[in-house]
Design a protein around this motif. Structure first.
Motif, mmCIF file in Angstrom:
data_model
loop_
_atom_site.group_PDB
_atom_site.id
_atom_site.type_symbol
_atom_site.label_atom_id
_atom_site.label_comp_id
_atom_site.label_asym_id
_atom_site.label_seq_id
_atom_site.Cartn_x
_atom_site.Cartn_y
_atom_site.Cartn_z
ATOM 1 N N LEU A 152 1.058 -12.383 0.657
ATOM 2 C CA LEU A 152 1.312 -13.006 -0.685
ATOM 3 C C LEU A 152 0.504 -12.215 -1.558
ATOM 4 O O LEU A 152 0.860 -11.677 -2.629
ATOM 5 C CB LEU A 152 0.868 -14.383 -0.772
ATOM 6 N N ASP A 153 -0.653 -11.887 -1.487
ATOM 7 C CA ASP A 153 -1.481 -10.941 -2.459
ATOM 8 C C ASP A 153 -1.089 -9.473 -2.440
ATOM 9 O O ASP A 153 -0.929 -8.862 -3.381
ATOM 10 C CB ASP A 153 -2.983 -11.124 -2.075
ATOM 11 N N VAL A 154 -0.955 -9.036 -1.219
ATOM 12 C CA VAL A 154 -0.152 -7.682 -1.045
ATOM 13 C C VAL A 154 1.047 -7.538 -1.860
ATOM 14 O O VAL A 154 1.187 -6.444 -2.603
ATOM 15 C CB VAL A 154 -0.020 -7.409 0.405
ATOM 16 N N ARG A 155 1.886 -8.595 -1.800
ATOM 17 C CA ARG A 155 3.233 -8.285 -2.444
ATOM 18 C C ARG A 155 2.930 -8.412 -4.139
ATOM 19 O O ARG A 155 3.821 -7.816 -4.702
ATOM 20 C CB ARG A 155 4.282 -9.389 -1.740
ATOM 21 N N THR B 223 -0.392 -0.754 -1.140
ATOM 22 C CA THR B 223 0.262 -2.133 -0.675
ATOM 23 C C THR B 223 1.434 -2.027 0.161
ATOM 24 O O THR B 223 1.673 -2.891 1.113
ATOM 25 C CB THR B 223 0.372 -2.874 -1.848
ATOM 26 N N THR B 224 2.234 -0.851 0.060
ATOM 27 C CA THR B 224 3.409 -0.990 0.962
ATOM 28 C C THR B 224 3.034 -0.691 2.266
ATOM 29 O O THR B 224 3.545 -1.167 3.149
ATOM 30 C CB THR B 224 4.201 0.237 0.341
ATOM 31 N N VAL B 225 1.967 0.089 2.410
ATOM 32 C CA VAL B 225 1.541 0.444 3.952
ATOM 33 C C VAL B 225 1.039 -0.842 4.562
ATOM 34 O O VAL B 225 1.221 -1.312 5.690
ATOM 35 C CB VAL B 225 0.532 1.671 3.896
ATOM 36 N N LEU B 226 0.304 -1.579 3.664
ATOM 37 C CA LEU B 226 -0.397 -2.784 4.110
ATOM 38 C C LEU B 226 0.632 -3.849 4.627
ATOM 39 O O LEU B 226 0.705 -4.531 5.605
ATOM 40 C CB LEU B 226 -1.230 -3.583 3.193
#
Length: 486
Positions: A104-107, A125-128
């Motif tokens: 949720l935070d990453v996106r 964030t795309t990698v995570l």
């Protein structure tokens, strides 16, 4: 170095903070998602994923990859060791719930980074997101992806595993296509607990993750795997040449390695995990001196033999350090991935070279995990590598690359050494690779297993998901293979 705060109660990661990133005059809980600064939200995203990978999935993967067996002196992980892990068990459901909480935070960061042309945070964030989503779909099969974490969608659809894999590659390619030198806005730094803002390493992480995604499809979709990897080789893609890891843990409550924090400190016992006879026996038979770093003195436990009447103190304790880095993809794993890819699609001599580098780095890596009995004053010594891989590589035994052997013998060597190098926190990856390749080929069925002669293949969706999401698929059996293993 910053100290990470990871509060774990039971199996739930509840809160992560990095106090130097927070403005004490503004309560983050009072801010909307659009008001959170990237450097405030990213640390919690990284450590949230690290907590899931390093506690829930490390424990499940470690038992199912036969690093450990349940001690006869306790019962915490019997559901793992006898394959009865269900849809309501916290260790299984917690991984799902906390992974999506971290996403949720990453996106949120990813969405805002895209809108602001901040290509640095967009790539991170795309990698995570891809890293976590691959593990989710490898554990559970079909998962919400395209509609996940959207507050306006209460019943997100489940994308098939094949769809998720294709979308992961598309998303990584999109992030890699951005010109990082033209990134606008905040520049990542100390809030990036993996590479401290070194973006070249995030590019290599993305490429290495793509390589892993393609290799996982070698049996299910061989043409997709070959085309994807060949394209990467032809384009000169660079892969990880350092560990992708979270470091900075301390031997104190809430700021130690997640596996240690969960299994040892929060449960306040060392009675659960004992050396599995499978890995312990392999290391013993091959005179692998790393056994002293992996396990304490004593006998190993046969997988599932938790009713053994011998005293629990006669069995070898799994050696887990509070100071161990949490590896997303270790350098040794990167080398083994590259070795297999070269073996399959490119250059035999490079496959051997990369294999030797993988074994060498695996021997170098292990002291970072252990020596937890060494005093803090001597930790510098503890982080120096005392193990020399060279005699093993040149031994003519199972550690030497079988240059004159068949393809299967070479693949077996790569995956078996990768299995050993996965100890202790990357048992999930070892589990997936075992199902994909069949190596190691000497795993033993739990003597108390409920599946007869079979092994578990997946985790079950949490009841909270299947009961609330109208689009949730029917519950699969734990014995149903994931799509890339069918």
């Amino acid at each position: 170095m910053k100290k990470l705060l990871i509060t774990i109660i039971g199996f739930g990661i509840l809160f992560v903070s990095c106090d130097s990133q927070l403005d004490i005059n503004r309560d983050p809980d009072d801010l909307t998602p659009d008001q959170l600064a990237f450097e405030v939200e990213l640390p919690g995203s990284i450590t949230g994923i690290a907590g899931v990978k390093g506690s829930y999935w490390a424990l499940i993967g470690g038992v199912w990859s036969q690093f450990w067996a349940q001690s006869p002196g306790s019962s915490q992980y019997r559901v793992l060791d006898n394959y009865t892990l269900g849809a309501t068990d916290g260790i299984s459901t917690g991984g799902w719930l906390n992974a999506y909480d971290a996403l949720l935070d990453v996106r949120n960061i990813k969405k805002r980074a895209l809108a602001e042309n901040n290509w640095n945070y967009y790539l991170i964030t795309t990698v995570l997101e891809a890293y976590t989503s691959q593990m989710l779909t490898d554990w559970y099969g079909d998962i919400p992806y395209t509609e996940a974490n959207d507050p306006l969608i209460f019943n997100p659809i489940f994308n098939t595993g094949e769809e998720v894999y294709d979308l992961l590659i598309q998303d990584l390619d999109d992030a890699l296509s951005k010109n990082l030198s033209n990134s606008e806005g905040t520049v990542p730094g100390n809030d990036d607990f993996v590479f401290a803002g070194e973006m070249d390493n995030w590019v290599k992480f993305a490429n290495t993750l793509k390589l892993r995604i393609f290799l996982r499809q070698t049996e299910a979709r061989p043409s997709v795997a070959q085309q994807g990897i060949t394209t990467m080789f032809n384009s000169g893609a660079q892969f990880l040449d350092i560990d992708a890891a979270v470091t900075g843990f301390t031997d104190a409550p809430n700021i130690s390695n997640p596996l240690y924090e969960t299994d040892r400190r929060q449960l306040n016992t060392q009675l659960n995990l004992r050396a599995s006879a499978t890995m312990h026996g392999f290391l013993t038979d091959n005179l692998d001196e790393r056994i002293e770093a992996y396990y304490g003195p004593g006998n190993p436990v046969i997988q599932g033999d938790f009713n053994n009447q011998a005293g629990p103190n006669t069995f070898s304790v799994a050696d887990i350090s509070p100071l161990s880095p949490l590896y997303f993809i270790s350098l040794s794993q990167s080398y083994f991935l590259q070795s297999e890819a070269r073996l399959r699609y490119d250059n035999e001599s490079q496959a051997k070279e990369l294999y030797d580098m993988g074994v060498t780095e695996a021997f170098n890596k292990n002291p970072n995990f252990f020596d937890d009995d060494v005093s803090e004053a001597n930790q510098t010594w503890a982080f120096e590598a005392p193990y020399d891989a060279a005699p093993y590589i040149a031994s003519g035994g199972v550690y030497e690359y079988p240059s004159g052997g068949t393809f299967d013998e070479k693949l077996e060597a790569i995956i078996t050494q990768k299995w050993i190098a996965s100890y202790p926190d990357d048992g999930a990856e070892a589990f997936f690779e075992w199902h994909r390749t069949g190596y190691p080929d000497f795993f033993t069925v739990s003597v108390n297993g409920v599946l007869g002669t079979g092994f578990p293949q997946r985790l079950l969706y949490p009841n909270s998901e299947t009961s609330r999401n109208l689009n949730a698929p029917d519950l699969e059996l734990i014995t149903e293979p994931i799509w890339w293993n069918q």
